[in-house]
Design a protein around this motif. Structure first.
Motif, PDB file in Angstrom:
ATOM      1  N   ALA A   1       2.084  85.937  48.149  1.00 12.55           N
ATOM      2  CA  ALA A   1       1.254  84.801  48.582  1.00 12.55           C
ATOM      3  C   ALA A   1      -0.063  85.281  49.194  1.00 12.55           C
ATOM      4  CB  ALA A   1       2.018  83.965  49.599  1.00 12.55           C
TER       5      ALA A   1
ATOM      6  N   LEU B   1       1.884  79.493  49.013  1.00 15.42           N
ATOM      7  CA  LEU B   1       2.710  80.214  49.993  1.00 15.42           C
ATOM      8  C   LEU B   1       4.129  80.448  49.472  1.00 15.42           C
ATOM      9  CD1 LEU B   1       1.493  78.486  53.286  1.00 15.42           C
ATOM     10  CD2 LEU B   1       0.974  80.788  52.486  1.00 15.42           C
ATOM     11  N   ALA B   2       4.536  79.612  48.521  1.00 15.36           N
ATOM     12  CA  ALA B   2       5.867  79.779  47.930  1.00 15.36           C
ATOM     13  C   ALA B   2       5.946  81.039  47.069  1.00 15.36           C
ATOM     14  CB  ALA B   2       6.233  78.546  47.109  1.00 15.36           C
TER      15      ALA B   2
ATOM     16  N   GLN C   1       5.646  83.758  48.279  1.00 17.87           N
ATOM     17  CA  GLN C   1       6.249  84.673  49.264  1.00 17.87           C
ATOM     18  C   GLN C   1       5.451  85.980  49.404  1.00 17.87           C
ATOM     19  OE1 GLN C   1      10.456  84.686  48.284  1.00 17.87           O
ATOM     20  NE2 GLN C   1      10.647  82.626  49.084  1.00 17.87           N
ATOM     21  N   GLU C   2       6.037  87.152  49.016  1.00 21.03           N
ATOM     22  CA  GLU C   2       5.329  88.410  49.307  1.00 21.03           C
ATOM     23  C   GLU C   2       4.036  88.539  48.523  1.00 21.03           C
ATOM     24  OE1 GLU C   2       8.344  89.380  46.121  1.00 21.03           O
ATOM     25  OE2 GLU C   2       8.348  88.251  47.965  1.00 21.03           O
TER      26      GLU C   2
ATOM     27  N   ALA D   1       3.558  79.155  42.909  1.00 17.59           N
ATOM     28  CA  ALA D   1       4.930  79.445  42.482  1.00 17.59           C
ATOM     29  C   ALA D   1       5.395  78.488  41.388  1.00 17.59           C
ATOM     30  CB  ALA D   1       5.857  79.356  43.684  1.00 17.59           C
TER      31      ALA D   1
END
Lengths: 172, 252
Positions: B211, B205-206, B208-209, B164
């Protein structure tokens, strides 16, 4: 049993004692690497290392059993005895519950295999045998030290290791 | 009050006693040896040897850092590492030791510099040795993933992925199945390896969808000690020798 455990626990013999090296010009360090054998077979990369300093008679001697993972490359120290070390003794990490954790040991101590073996990981702990036990009765001579090393490392012909050719210098 | 005063006195005494033990000096074999309050990887104290030299006093680590490296078969790494460390601290290095010759009024600073240099040389090489462990796990991992995932495993030159933050992370392997990416990364027990992986996984992981799945592959969870918690907060953790089903389940 893991191969490193087997090496540590086996009764061993020095195959050939190569003699102490000349002192390194930069450090005055004298040393030998003597191949070790088990049951008549010399194990590849498995040696007793000995070291001392040319002008430090009857002190700062180290004996260590090592094995090379790959011949001539990475080495794994398995156990070590330091006698009258000039390096300020030894400290173990402050691990809760471990014996002698966080305290300063004297200049003569034994880095045992068991203390430094990580059974669950099947490997030696990180560092360079960073755990040690004190040796209560300090050997009073090189000959006594040699005998102690033979017993603790299970090397049955340790007396083939000769006394180093130390040189004496006055402390002015 | 009495208790506090008594405790305070006791702490003061303990502090003085400990401070007195931090640095020690002894004369032996015609040289002086100073033990400093920093530790080599074997748990001994960084120690310097002081001798008379043509231009004052020679402060040398007498090869003690070299011996640490030699014990793990890394003696050949000494010269290059020592040269770089010595240069940054205005010291000299030879094949086995780091040292400097100074007039007496510069002795304190010289002792500090040579002591730090000796420690840094040992620390750098030991850290690199831990990274080699990471490479060994990575080699093994590649073989396992090829066996488990076959053509779903991306080629090694496609092992980079942006998080991210837009930072690009190089990971051990990426598997793509059912339109979803799974990142596998080999992690050694060394703190640097754990922290780097944790930072990368949090950044991924940041997304989000978007990730990917993130999976750390270690030799032994228990051998990681408290560092296991740091990895587990960031992603799934498996051990390299677990069965194929564990790899498949983690990537599902």
């Amino acid at each position: 049993m893991h191969p490193l455990q087997a090496l540590a626990e086996a009764e061993k013999l020095i195959s050939v004692f190569p003699g102490w090296s000349d002192a390194e010009p930069e450090t005055d360090y004298m040393w030998f690497d003597a191949p070790l054998e088990i049951g008549g077979v010399t194990e590849p990369g498995f040696v007793l290392h000995g070291g001392c300093l040319r002008y430090q008679p009857e002190r700062h001697v180290v004996f260590e059993v090592r094995v090379s993972r790959t011949l001539g490359r990475r080495c794994v120290p398995l156990m070590r005895i330091c006698w009258r070390s000039l390096k300020g003794g030894h400290t173990n990490p402050r691990r809760e519950g471990a014996e002698f954790c966080g305290v300063r040991l004297g200049s003569t101590h034994f880095h045992t295999f068991d203390q430094n073996w990580h059974a669950e990981g099947g490997r030696m702990r990180a560092g360079n045998l960073r755990m040690a036990w004190p040796i209560e009765q300090e050997p009073q001579s090189f000959t006594e030290l040699r005998e102690l090393v033979g017993k603790r490392f299970r090397i049955n012909n340790i007396d083939v290791v000769t006394v180093p050719n130390w040189e004496y210098r006055l402390d002015l | 009050m009495v208790v506090l005063a008594s405790k305070s006195k006791s702490v003061a005494e303990a502090a003085e006693a400990a401070a007195a033990e931090l640095v020690s000096v002894r004369r032996a074999g015609g040289s002086s040896f100073i033990n400093l309050p920093i530790l080599y990887p074997d748990g001994s104290f960084v120690t310097l040897k002081l001798d008379q030299a043509a231009k004052g006093i020679r402060v040398s680590d007498n090869g003690f850092a070299y011996r640490e490296l030699e014990a793990i078969g890394a003696g050949r790494s000494f010269a290059k590492t020592a040269m770089s460390v010595a240069e940054s601290l205005d010291l000299q290095a030879d094949r086995r030791s780091v040292y400097v010759d100074v007039p007496e009024e510069q002795l304190v600073r010289a002792i500090c510099d040579v002591g730090i240099a000796s420690w840094q040389i040992a620390d750098r090489v030991y850290s690199r040795a831990a990274e080699e462990d990471e490479a060994e796990i990575e080699d093994y991992l590649r073989d396992r993933l090829t066996k488990v995932f076959g053509s779903k495993l991306k080629a090694p030159d496609q092992n980079k992925i942006k998080g991210a933050s837009t930072s690009e992370w190089e990971v051990s392997a990426i598997v793509e199945q059912n339109g979803k990416r799974t990142v596998f990364h080999a992690v050694s027990n060394h703190a640097n390896s754990v922290f780097r992986t944790s930072a990368a996984f949090h950044d991924l992981l940041a997304l989000q969808e978007r990730a990917p799945n993130v999976i750390a592959v270690v030799r032994s969870k228990s051998a990681l000690g408290s560092k296991f918690g740091i990895l587990a907060q960031a992603g799934k953790v498996i051990e390299e020798e677990q069965p194929d089903e564990v790899y498949l389940k983690a990537a599902a």
